[in-house]
Write an enzyme that holds these catalytic residues in place. Structure first.
Site, mmCIF file in Angstrom:
data_model
loop_
_atom_site.group_PDB
_atom_site.id
_atom_site.type_symbol
_atom_site.label_atom_id
_atom_site.label_comp_id
_atom_site.label_asym_id
_atom_site.label_seq_id
_atom_site.Cartn_x
_atom_site.Cartn_y
_atom_site.Cartn_z
ATOM 1 N N HIS A 461 0.871 -1.007 -0.073
ATOM 2 C CA HIS A 461 0.104 -0.018 0.184
ATOM 3 C C HIS A 461 0.775 1.294 -0.027
ATOM 4 C CE1 HIS A 461 -3.563 2.412 0.233
ATOM 5 N NE2 HIS A 461 -4.259 1.604 0.888
ATOM 6 N N TYR A 577 -14.741 5.750 8.209
ATOM 7 C CA TYR A 577 -13.757 6.404 7.332
ATOM 8 C C TYR A 577 -14.074 5.721 5.915
ATOM 9 C CZ TYR A 577 -8.785 6.621 5.425
ATOM 10 O OH TYR A 577 -7.841 6.965 4.665
ATOM 11 N N THR A 590 -4.868 10.547 -0.738
ATOM 12 C CA THR A 590 -6.245 10.322 -0.174
ATOM 13 C C THR A 590 -6.562 11.296 0.669
ATOM 14 O OG1 THR A 590 -5.502 8.779 1.343
ATOM 15 C CG2 THR A 590 -5.940 7.872 -0.916
#
Length: 771
Positions: A461, A577, A590
């Protein structure tokens, strides 16, 4: 030792008669081709660098400007207002050139300076145009005249046929919101989650922070925003991802699935051959910048492509302070076969001519894979102690510098058997963590090829977010099935070349002490993997087509359904979230959308409290509009959490404590959600080939007592959900929550469109079973 002899370009022996020189024609040919490839790649990068560097103009426009200036001078007009004459006076070679040549050289220099000035002006204009975001907040279908003019100007200044990175220099920097606005939005987001006393206490902390320390921290943050390309992204990558000490398996990595209903071939080697070939095709397009720049769907607005730079040949390296290495050179692919032998497989190239480079056909990759199938902070310390020298370092380098990692899995996965729903759950868990020792989780991404031909992807990630990897995955799936294809027997098209160099097994020297650390790490990983509870399902009662007919945003609809399902499941609201992208800005990544709002809670309380249909319907629409507004603010740099995170980082650098920031950043996200949109719709024909639909992807739970939910909207009539939680938490159950989501989706549609048909008995029974 035959391979070693073939690798030697020449051998010589000293004899009394002289030197006996023996040349290897094959080795010298390979050296020549390698050098040719290297120079060709450098020329391509140089060309693309020039094209991107002068964007939004083109290199040919320089010639147009020069000709225009010379033409006006030929007409005895001076467009430079005396500047050409000034340049001519200071030419260092004025004595060796005729007066006419001096004039021409001066005019060319002036034209070049004018051309660069025009490029800079156009780029600044485009940057200012892309900083305009009011278009996003206008009502759908009602574009203002200002926005219409803006769209026309963006089209004019965008130039023609931009390369992948052409817009990078024209993207605006992410703005730093005002502390006052961020604090106000934060307090609004936590109001429904706190008691009156708790909210009063938090308001006091926020007010104190805003009036004192906040302004000091904000000054440093604005200074960074002026200096850096993005005031968030580098700190976000370092402190959220690279400095995390927990295992990235389950906790950070995410996965992507194959087609849901179709397996193009049941032959593992053939599927691997086509898949690897498709990845390499994408890699070549990426290196040549031939991929079209990503844009906001349905608009001309470009998105930042910086994350694409580290897609291949990237590994996350563990250490005291970690940072991913990035090697963009041509490297082998590392493959793990069923006996857990790691082999390095060369990327296969052929040259049709010095000007055209292509990969070997997929059938030759298939042959390499078939050969392999026949053969068949502890990690950081272990790496430093056991893998920093000798054969272990060489083998580890082969993996970490490889383009990507491939696992040839001996299991069969996919939607199959008597219980297809359970098989999807097993498929998800296999992609997320496998057997814990048969994936290389530190690689930028790992491809998994199963025994029955199913494939999947596990991605690290820190280097990029899911939409970037999803773009790659969509291309691979479409290219594999619709472009490369298979013959009638399910094999790759073409012939296998048996003369190719064989993949080579990597050697390791594992000491008993190293084996003990491996065993301990494996025990921790297996305990973590066994604790993951996963449920994957496709919701086919209706999709975004029906939701849009109700005049509501599909994403807002799903988010409200997730809130309603959580309330029914746990009897309370929670901090939620939802990931939103900030790639409208340079190097943007993001931002968080806090989906649990005052409006969503009011709607859910009214619905569960038995309020009238009209009241509930009105509150639902208000909650949907609020969610869309929150999402738009997050996309345009006016979010809450990244700003507060950066303020917290500055406070740590300054050595000051903020009770407000400390409490904000310690709040757990009990419901973490993300949508993965289909970006390249043109690659898939959902009308004629609806079976070629991916199930999307997912991730592990963020909180020990919470849920992770990933969803993908496929076409007009399907939504796929991936739900994760932990068995160790008695209050969570992925299947139970999945049933609540199904029911919430149906109840909300019944509220908005009461004339819709009831779901089928099969769907109802599945929901009751989950509940």
């Amino acid at each position: 030792m035959a391979e070693a002899h073939q690798a030697v370009a020449f051998q010589f022996t000293v004899t009394p008669e002289g030197i006996d020189l023996q040349l290897s024609h094959q080795a010298l040919t390979e050296i020549y081709l390698s050098g040719l490839r290297s120079w060709k790649k450098k020329l391509i990068r140089l060309k693309n660098g020039v094209i991107t560097g002068v964007y939004p103009a083109s290199p040919s426009s320089w010639l147009f400007v020069v000709i225009a200036i010379l033409a006006t001078m030929y007409m005895r007009s001076d467009p430079s207002m005396g500047l050409i004459a000034k340049i001519q006076e200071h030419l260092p070679v004025s004595q060796s050139l005729s007066a006419q040549c001096q004039t021409v050289v001066s005019a060319v220099l002036f034209s070049t300076l004018l051309w660069f000035s025009l490029i800079f002006t156009m780029r600044m204009c485009l940057k200012q145009l892309l900083s305009y975001h009011r278009w996003m907040f206008e009502q759908r279908g009602k574009m203002s005249n200002t926005t219409k003019v803006w769209v026309a100007l963006v089209r004019i200044f965008s130039g023609r046929q931009p390369l992948l990175y052409s817009y990078q220099g024209s993207l605006p920097n992410q703005p730093v919101p005002a502390v006052k606005d961020t604090v106000k939005r934060y307090l609004e987001s936590v109001r429904p989650l706190m008691t009156p006393d708790e909210f009063e206490r938090m308001t006091s902390l926020a007010t104190q922070f805003e009036s004192s320390l906040g302004n000091r921290l904000q000054w440093y943050l604005k200074l960074k925003a002026l200096w850096a390309s993005n005031y968030v992204s580098d700190w976000w990558e370092e402190y959220i991802y690279l400095r995390g000490r927990s295992p990235i398996m389950v906790n950070s990595n995410y996965y992507g699935m194959d087609f849901l209903y179709v397996t193009p071939t049941p032959i593992q080697a053939a599927r691997a051959g086509n898949t690897l070939h498709a990845f390499l095709m994408y890699r070549r397009k990426l290196n040549r910048e031939e991929l079209k720049p990503s844009r906001v769907p349905g608009t001309v607005i470009p998105l930042c492509a910086a994350q694409c730079e580290r897609m291949f040949n990237t590994t996350r390296t563990p250490g005291e302070e970690t940072a991913p290495s990035n090697d963009q050179h041509l490297r082998p692919v590392s493959l793990l076969c069923r006996d857990y032998k790691i082999l390095t497989c060369p990327l296969l190239w052929q040259f049709c001519s010095p000007y055209r480079q292509s990969y070997f056909p997929a059938s030759k990759h298939c042959g390499q894979v078939q050969y392999i199938l026949f053969l068949r902070i502890p990690w950081a310390k272990a790496r430093k102690e056991y893998f920093s020298l000798g054969v272990n370092k060489r083998s580890l380098d082969c993996i970490e510098k490889a383009a990507f990692f491939v696992t040839l899995d001996d299991d069969e996965q996919g939607m199959m058997g008597e219980d297809p729903a359970a098989s999807l759950d097993r498929y998800a868990k296999s992609l997320l963590h496998g057997k814990c020792y048969d994936r290389w989780f530190d690689k930028s991404f790992s491809v998994v090829i199963y025994k029955n031909g199913k494939i999947g992807l596990n991605a690290e990630h820190s280097w990029a977010d899911a939409p970037v990897v999803a773009h790659l995955w969509e291309y691979v799936l479409a290219t594999d099935s619709f472009q490369l294809g298979y013959n009638e027997e399910g094999h790759c098209k073409g012939e296998v070349d048996a003369s190719l160099p064989r993949p080579q097994r990597l050697s390791w020297d594992i000491t008993p002490e190293c084996q003990e650390q491996i065993s301990q790490s494996l025990a921790v990983a297996q305990a973590l993997a066994d604790d993951v509870d996963f449920h994957v399902f496709s919701f086919r009662d209706f999709g975004k087509g029906m939701i849009k007919k109700c005049r509501i945003s599909p994403d807002a609809y799903i988010q409200l359904a997730l809130q309603l399902a959580y309330y029914r499941d746990r009897g309370m609201f929670c901090l939620t979230y939802e990931a939103s992208m900030t790639r409208l800005f340079r190097e943007g990544r993001t931002e968080t959308v806090r989906s649990c709002s005052n409006e969503s809670c009011a709607f859910i309380k009214a619905l569960e409290g038995g309020e009238g249909v009209e009241v509930c319907r009105r509150l639902l629409r208000q909650a949907s509009e609020k969610h869309q507004n929150l999402y738009k603010h997050a996309m345009t740099g006016a979010g809450i959490d990244r700003h507060l995170f950066c303020l917290y980082v500055v406070s740590k650098y300054l050595g000051v404590d903020s009770p407000f920031l400390k409490e904000v950043l310690s709040e757990p996200w009990h419901l973490s959600t993300s949508q993965t949109p289909v970006q390249q719709v043109e690659l898939f024909d959902m009308v004629n080939h609806p079976e070629y639909v991916s199930c999307g992807g997912g991730f592990g739970p963020v909180a020990d007592d919470g849920y992770g939910v990933s969803y993908t909207i496929m076409g007009e009539n399907m939504m796929n959900f991936h739900i994760s939680c932990k068995h160790s938490c008695p209050q969570t159950s992925s299947h139970k929550y999945g049933g609540q989501i199904r029911q919430a989706l149906r109840d909300m549609l019944q509220l908005l469109c009461p004339d819709q048909r009831e779901p089928s008995r099969t769907d109802q029974s599945q929901t009751k079973k989950d509940l």
